[in-house]
Scaffold this motif. Structure first.
Motif, PDB file in Angstrom:
ATOM      1  N   ILE A   3      38.391   8.760 -11.872  1.00 28.21           N
ATOM      2  CA  ILE A   3      37.373   7.857 -11.945  1.00 28.21           C
ATOM      3  C   ILE A   3      37.854   6.505 -10.784  1.00 28.21           C
ATOM      4  CG2 ILE A   3      36.419   5.942 -13.394  1.00 28.21           C
ATOM      5  CD1 ILE A   3      37.400   7.496 -15.850  1.00 28.21           C
ATOM      6  N   ASN A   9      32.411   0.443 -11.745  1.00 26.08           N
ATOM      7  CA  ASN A   9      32.955   1.836 -12.536  1.00 26.08           C
ATOM      8  C   ASN A   9      33.541   1.185 -14.148  1.00 26.08           C
ATOM      9  OD1 ASN A   9      31.710   3.571 -10.935  1.00 26.08           O
ATOM     10  ND2 ASN A   9      33.698   3.997  -9.957  1.00 26.08           N
ATOM     11  N   ALA A  12      33.140   3.170 -17.361  1.00 31.32           N
ATOM     12  CA  ALA A  12      33.878   4.446 -17.187  1.00 31.32           C
ATOM     13  C   ALA A  12      35.159   4.364 -17.393  1.00 31.32           C
ATOM     14  CB  ALA A  12      33.296   5.383 -15.667  1.00 31.32           C
ATOM     15  N   LEU A  13      35.663   3.169 -16.779  1.00 34.11           N
ATOM     16  CA  LEU A  13      37.131   3.054 -16.778  1.00 34.11           C
ATOM     17  C   LEU A  13      37.540   2.637 -18.334  1.00 34.11           C
ATOM     18  CD1 LEU A  13      37.785   1.180 -13.657  1.00 34.11           C
ATOM     19  CD2 LEU A  13      38.664   3.559 -14.199  1.00 34.11           C
ATOM     20  N   TYR A  92      42.006   5.858  -7.592  1.00 31.80           N
ATOM     21  CA  TYR A  92      41.429   6.501  -8.560  1.00 31.80           C
ATOM     22  C   TYR A  92      41.977   6.433  -9.632  1.00 31.80           C
ATOM     23  CZ  TYR A  92      38.083   8.237  -5.161  1.00 31.80           C
ATOM     24  OH  TYR A  92      36.928   8.176  -4.267  1.00 31.80           O
TER      25      TYR A  92
END
Length: 169
Positions: A3, A9, A12-13, A92
């Motif tokens: 991710i 984001n 999502a994290l 990431y």
């Protein structure tokens, strides 16, 4: 799991973190704050080591901190461990796990570099040491010249003894 760590984001994290964070440790690691700070700190650390952004690709950092709670209990506690990896366009999140941390345990903060990255850092360190040694030699030479010039100035400024004074001595 891979991710991209970016403000866009966060959802999502946070979803990845919720898979391992439960109960008391629900917010051990916060995506919006700590993960982005870990990535920014890793970027700063690697750039200070002399790596360009293109040569940082592949570097990894592992991080876990139980915080004050890990020092407050006499039994081990569960905390969140994260691994981030530098990609071509940024950092990431590659792994998240629940681990047990012993009381008074230190923060887990591990950088993993490739052989090429270590060689580049060693080369940069050697170059910096060589430049510092050269500058130190230059300063020493200038100090020696200044001391010699001061010594000559002292000799020439001393009053000369007259012929009579030399004969008496």
């Amino acid at each position: 799991m891979k991710i991209f760590i970016h403000a866009d984001n966060d959802d999502a994290l946070n979803a990845a973190l919720r898979t391992v964070q439960t109960g008391r440790g629900q917010n051990d690691v916060s995506a919006s704050l700590l993960i982005t700070e870990i990535a920014a700190d890793a970027e700063k650390h690697l750039s200070e080591s002399g790596l360009s952004t293109s040569s940082m690709v592949g570097a990894k950092r592992e991080y876990a901190d139980g915080g004050a709670d890990s020092k407050a209990y006499k039994w081990s506690i569960a905390t969140t461990w994260v691994r981030i990896q530098r990609g071509e366009h940024g950092w990431y999140l590659t792994a998240v796990e629940r681990i047990s941390q012993r009381p008074k345990a230190r923060v887990i903060d591990i950088y993993t570099l490739s052989d090429r990255q270590r060689a580049l850092i060693a080369k940069e360190t050697a170059r910096a040491a060589k430049a510092k040694a050269k500058a130190d030699r230059k300063i020493a030479r200038e100090a020696k010249r200044a001391a010699k010039a001061a010594k000559i100035a002292i000799r020439t400024s001393a009053p000369a003894m007259s012929h009579e004074t030399q004969m008496a001595a």
